[in-house]
Design a protein around this motif. Structure first.
Motif, PDB file in Angstrom:
ATOM      1  N   ARG A  24     -94.125 -16.593 -51.517  1.00 28.23           N
ATOM      2  CA  ARG A  24     -93.489 -16.840 -50.218  1.00 28.23           C
ATOM      3  C   ARG A  24     -93.706 -18.303 -49.833  1.00 28.23           C
ATOM      4  O   ARG A  24     -94.816 -18.821 -49.941  1.00 28.23           O
ATOM      5  CB  ARG A  24     -94.080 -15.915 -49.158  1.00 28.23           C
ATOM      6  CG  ARG A  24     -93.437 -16.062 -47.782  1.00 28.23           C
ATOM      7  CD  ARG A  24     -93.740 -14.864 -46.915  1.00 28.23           C
ATOM      8  NE  ARG A  24     -93.225 -15.010 -45.570  1.00 28.23           N
ATOM      9  CZ  ARG A  24     -93.178 -14.026 -44.672  1.00 28.23           C
ATOM     10  NH1 ARG A  24     -93.632 -12.821 -44.997  1.00 28.23           N
ATOM     11  NH2 ARG A  24     -92.706 -14.231 -43.464  1.00 28.23           N
ATOM     12  N   ILE A  25     -92.646 -18.955 -49.375  1.00 29.56           N
ATOM     13  CA  ILE A  25     -92.709 -20.373 -49.036  1.00 29.56           C
ATOM     14  C   ILE A  25     -92.598 -20.543 -47.526  1.00 29.56           C
ATOM     15  O   ILE A  25     -91.693 -20.006 -46.889  1.00 29.56           O
ATOM     16  CB  ILE A  25     -91.586 -21.160 -49.739  1.00 29.56           C
ATOM     17  CG1 ILE A  25     -91.693 -20.996 -51.252  1.00 29.56           C
ATOM     18  CG2 ILE A  25     -91.643 -22.641 -49.358  1.00 29.56           C
ATOM     19  CD1 ILE A  25     -90.543 -21.635 -52.014  1.00 29.56           C
ATOM     20  N   ASP A  26     -93.545 -21.293 -46.971  1.00 34.99           N
ATOM     21  CA  ASP A  26     -93.523 -21.599 -45.539  1.00 34.99           C
ATOM     22  C   ASP A  26     -93.606 -23.113 -45.402  1.00 34.99           C
ATOM     23  O   ASP A  26     -94.588 -23.724 -45.829  1.00 34.99           O
ATOM     24  CB  ASP A  26     -94.698 -20.921 -44.834  1.00 34.99           C
ATOM     25  CG  ASP A  26     -94.578 -21.004 -43.319  1.00 34.99           C
ATOM     26  OD1 ASP A  26     -94.083 -20.038 -42.719  1.00 34.99           O
ATOM     27  OD2 ASP A  26     -94.983 -22.040 -42.746  1.00 34.99           O
ATOM     28  N   ASP A  27     -92.581 -23.710 -44.830  1.00 31.76           N
ATOM     29  CA  ASP A  27     -92.494 -25.169 -44.739  1.00 31.76           C
ATOM     30  C   ASP A  27     -93.016 -25.645 -43.393  1.00 31.76           C
ATOM     31  O   ASP A  27     -92.334 -25.565 -42.373  1.00 31.76           O
ATOM     32  CB  ASP A  27     -91.047 -25.624 -44.947  1.00 31.76           C
ATOM     33  CG  ASP A  27     -90.934 -27.119 -45.196  1.00 31.76           C
ATOM     34  OD1 ASP A  27     -91.887 -27.843 -44.867  1.00 31.76           O
ATOM     35  OD2 ASP A  27     -89.909 -27.563 -45.734  1.00 31.76           O
ATOM     36  N   PHE A  28     -94.220 -26.209 -43.400  1.00 33.48           N
ATOM     37  CA  PHE A  28     -94.875 -26.608 -42.153  1.00 33.48           C
ATOM     38  C   PHE A  28     -94.127 -27.714 -41.414  1.00 33.48           C
ATOM     39  O   PHE A  28     -94.081 -27.732 -40.178  1.00 33.48           O
ATOM     40  CB  PHE A  28     -96.305 -27.071 -42.452  1.00 33.48           C
ATOM     41  CG  PHE A  28     -97.013 -27.665 -41.259  1.00 33.48           C
ATOM     42  CD1 PHE A  28     -97.422 -26.857 -40.216  1.00 33.48           C
ATOM     43  CD2 PHE A  28     -97.251 -29.032 -41.177  1.00 33.48           C
ATOM     44  CE1 PHE A  28     -98.059 -27.395 -39.109  1.00 33.48           C
ATOM     45  CE2 PHE A  28     -97.898 -29.571 -40.082  1.00 33.48           C
ATOM     46  CZ  PHE A  28     -98.298 -28.752 -39.047  1.00 33.48           C
ATOM     47  N   GLN A  29     -93.541 -28.642 -42.144  1.00 34.45           N
ATOM     48  CA  GLN A  29     -92.909 -29.794 -41.505  1.00 34.45           C
ATOM     49  C   GLN A  29     -91.565 -29.459 -40.862  1.00 34.45           C
ATOM     50  O   GLN A  29     -90.979 -30.309 -40.185  1.00 34.45           O
ATOM     51  CB  GLN A  29     -92.730 -30.935 -42.513  1.00 34.45           C
ATOM     52  CG  GLN A  29     -94.037 -31.653 -42.839  1.00 34.45           C
ATOM     53  CD  GLN A  29     -93.813 -32.903 -43.668  1.00 34.45           C
ATOM     54  OE1 GLN A  29     -92.686 -33.195 -44.091  1.00 34.45           O
ATOM     55  NE2 GLN A  29     -94.863 -33.652 -43.901  1.00 34.45           N
ATOM     56  N   LYS A  30     -91.065 -28.260 -41.063  1.00 33.65           N
ATOM     57  CA  LYS A  30     -89.805 -27.851 -40.453  1.00 33.65           C
ATOM     58  C   LYS A  30     -90.090 -26.724 -39.461  1.00 33.65           C
ATOM     59  O   LYS A  30     -90.218 -25.562 -39.842  1.00 33.65           O
ATOM     60  CB  LYS A  30     -88.810 -27.397 -41.522  1.00 33.65           C
ATOM     61  CG  LYS A  30     -88.419 -28.524 -42.483  1.00 33.65           C
ATOM     62  CD  LYS A  30     -87.466 -28.036 -43.566  1.00 33.65           C
ATOM     63  CE  LYS A  30     -87.105 -29.177 -44.508  1.00 33.65           C
ATOM     64  NZ  LYS A  30     -86.235 -28.706 -45.629  1.00 33.65           N
ATOM     65  N   PRO A  31     -90.219 -27.057 -38.177  1.00 31.14           N
ATOM     66  CA  PRO A  31     -90.589 -26.051 -37.165  1.00 31.14           C
ATOM     67  C   PRO A  31     -89.712 -24.810 -37.157  1.00 31.14           C
ATOM     68  O   PRO A  31     -90.180 -23.717 -36.830  1.00 31.14           O
ATOM     69  CB  PRO A  31     -90.466 -26.830 -35.848  1.00 31.14           C
ATOM     70  CG  PRO A  31     -90.670 -28.258 -36.235  1.00 31.14           C
ATOM     71  CD  PRO A  31     -90.067 -28.399 -37.595  1.00 31.14           C
ATOM     72  N   THR A  32     -88.437 -24.950 -37.524  1.00 32.47           N
ATOM     73  CA  THR A  32     -87.542 -23.789 -37.519  1.00 32.47           C
ATOM     74  C   THR A  32     -87.750 -22.892 -38.730  1.00 32.47           C
ATOM     75  O   THR A  32     -87.174 -21.800 -38.800  1.00 32.47           O
ATOM     76  CB  THR A  32     -86.071 -24.248 -37.486  1.00 32.47           C
ATOM     77  OG1 THR A  32     -85.813 -25.067 -38.638  1.00 32.47           O
ATOM     78  CG2 THR A  32     -85.777 -25.040 -36.225  1.00 32.47           C
ATOM     79  N   ARG A  33     -88.573 -23.334 -39.706  1.00 34.06           N
ATOM     80  CA  ARG A  33     -88.764 -22.564 -40.930  1.00 34.06           C
ATOM     81  C   ARG A  33     -90.223 -22.171 -41.167  1.00 34.06           C
ATOM     82  O   ARG A  33     -90.538 -21.584 -42.211  1.00 34.06           O
ATOM     83  CB  ARG A  33     -88.259 -23.363 -42.133  1.00 34.06           C
ATOM     84  CG  ARG A  33     -86.793 -23.745 -42.043  1.00 34.06           C
ATOM     85  CD  ARG A  33     -86.340 -24.521 -43.267  1.00 34.06           C
ATOM     86  NE  ARG A  33     -86.355 -23.675 -44.451  1.00 34.06           N
ATOM     87  CZ  ARG A  33     -85.354 -22.885 -44.816  1.00 34.06           C
ATOM     88  NH1 ARG A  33     -84.260 -22.830 -44.083  1.00 34.06           N
ATOM     89  NH2 ARG A  33     -85.427 -22.152 -45.911  1.00 34.06           N
ATOM     90  N   THR A  34     -91.096 -22.475 -40.224  1.00 31.64           N
ATOM     91  CA  THR A  34     -92.501 -22.146 -40.427  1.00 31.64           C
ATOM     92  C   THR A  34     -92.952 -20.987 -39.534  1.00 31.64           C
ATOM     93  O   THR A  34     -92.505 -20.849 -38.400  1.00 31.64           O
ATOM     94  CB  THR A  34     -93.407 -23.365 -40.175  1.00 31.64           C
ATOM     95  OG1 THR A  34     -94.775 -22.993 -40.416  1.00 31.64           O
ATOM     96  CG2 THR A  34     -93.293 -23.871 -38.747  1.00 31.64           C
ATOM     97  N   HIS A  35     -93.845 -20.180 -40.092  1.00 32.66           N
ATOM     98  CA  HIS A  35     -94.426 -19.037 -39.376  1.00 32.66           C
ATOM     99  C   HIS A  35     -95.872 -19.341 -38.983  1.00 32.66           C
ATOM    100  O   HIS A  35     -96.633 -18.431 -38.688  1.00 32.66           O
ATOM    101  CB  HIS A  35     -94.418 -17.799 -40.276  1.00 32.66           C
ATOM    102  CG  HIS A  35     -93.057 -17.352 -40.706  1.00 32.66           C
ATOM    103  ND1 HIS A  35     -92.480 -16.180 -40.259  1.00 32.66           N
ATOM    104  CD2 HIS A  35     -92.144 -17.920 -41.533  1.00 32.66           C
ATOM    105  CE1 HIS A  35     -91.281 -16.042 -40.815  1.00 32.66           C
ATOM    106  NE2 HIS A  35     -91.058 -17.084 -41.591  1.00 32.66           N
TER     107      HIS A  35
END
Length: 370
Positions: A24-35
């Protein structure tokens, strides 16, 4: 990852148990894509999680404000209370000590620099970016003096000097040698060839102003040499004090000093050397998301201060809970995208974050590896 895939196949996780290897990928630098603030990661089923773009000490500390109590408690076990900056576990230093060690060649270069002598008492890192600021140099020398005085040493102290700017090394060494033994790794006189292609690297001009003219491998030798400091790590700079490089040196040095079987343990003090011109407008120019002084750069920072030799937390703060911490406008705007509305004092409304997490829809990105 190659080893994980090998073990997954070797143990027949898919053929015998029907379990796919997923990530599972969570992209911290993109607020709309991070959990990072809104989801309970402990409930995720994927065996591998890639916390993408978590490249500094800040991202993992976001879990301290996660809306789920389980996540907050787990983060607190790791990082402690965010408002108690000098009483938190040396997480990144311990991880660095376990995960990274010098190669045989780098270890040889470190010992060559020490010339068979004892480990240094103090490490001084000067991030000068090819600048020869006299103020920065003098403030750093004064900070070293203060550190030696506080240590109450009875023998001549040993100081290791590291910088991205060779001319600064020579200038500061002359001042330090009046009261200390100075050690510096002079790669030009080192007969080893760690890179395997010295001539090519010596001609490399990529980001020379930022990283300095030395070959890239020299930074590894300097890093492990400075981390051998027994008592203090001091960070000075032309512009930004307490870089990630200096933070990790201090953290690793502190980790090295902890030995349960040692009877004479010493603790590491991390200090930031500020010349007065860096403080004319407070800490507003000490910006940078993962920078150790970033969370103090807001409107509460005091202006027109004299030179400072400031005690510095080994784990950089990610929040604004401590005394005198306040956010710069750019960070306040950035945090709003994560659902955090910061006040001028660094506090935020938790009910607003809870509402933000309830109404937003975040995509889940999962890759099947096997």
């Amino acid at each position: 990852m190659k080893e994980v895939k090998h073990l997954w196949r070797q143990n027949r996780c898919l053929t015998k148990y029907g379990k796919h290897l997923t990530m599972r990928i969570d992209d911290f630098q993109k607020p709309t894509r991070t959990h990072v603030l809104c989801s309970n990661w402990r409930e995720w089923e994927q065996p591998i999680i890639w916390f993408q773009n978590a490249t500094d000490a800040v991202a993992a500390q976001f879990f301290l404000k996660n809306v789920h109590s389980e996540m907050r408690e787990a983060a607190s076990d790791l990082f402690g209370r965010p408002e108690e900056l000098h009483y938190r576990a040396n997480v990144f230093g311990e991880l660095t000590r376990i995960l990274i060690s010098p190669s045989r060649d780098v270890e040889w270069a470190v010992n060559w620099a020490l010339n068979g002598g004892r480990d240094p008492d103090i490490a001084l890192h000067m991030r000068m970016m090819m600048n020869r600021s006299v103020r920065a140099r003098q403030a750093a020398v004064d900070c070293v003096r203060k550190s030696i005085y506080n240590l109450q040493m009875t023998t001549k102290p040993k100081v290791v000097l590291v910088s991205d700017t060779p001319s600064v090394v020579k200038d500061i060494a002359l001042s330090l040698e009046e009261f200390a033994e100075v050690v510096h790794f002079d790669y030009e006189h080192f007969e080893g060839n760690i890179s395997g292609n010295t001539n090519k690297l010596n001609n490399l001009n990529f980001r020379a102003k930022d990283w300095g003219p030395a070959p890239r491998w020299v930074a590894f030798v300097d890093f492990f040499l400075a981390s051998r400091a027994k008592h203090a790590v001091i960070s000075g700079a032309h512009r930004r004090v307490g870089t990630t490089y200096a933070q990790l040196i201090a953290a690793l040095a502190a980790a090295y000093r902890i030995d349960e079987n040692a009877s004479n343990q010493s603790t590491i003090t991390f200090l930031s050397s500020f010349q007065s011109n860096l403080l004319s407008e407070g800490l507003k120019n000490q910006i940078g998301w993962g920078h150790v002084w970033n969370r103090f750069a807001g409107p509460l920072s005091c202006e027109r201060q004299p030179n400072q030799c400031a005690l510095t937390p080994v784990v950089p703060p990610a929040w604004w809970d401590g005394l005198w911490q306040s956010a710069i406008p750019r960070d306040a705007q950035r945090m709003e995208a994560y659902g955090i509305k910061l006040s001028g004092f660094g506090t935020f409304d938790e009910s607003h974050l809870n509402h933000f997490c309830r109404v937003r829809k975040i995509p889940v990105v999962v890759i099947q590896l096997i």
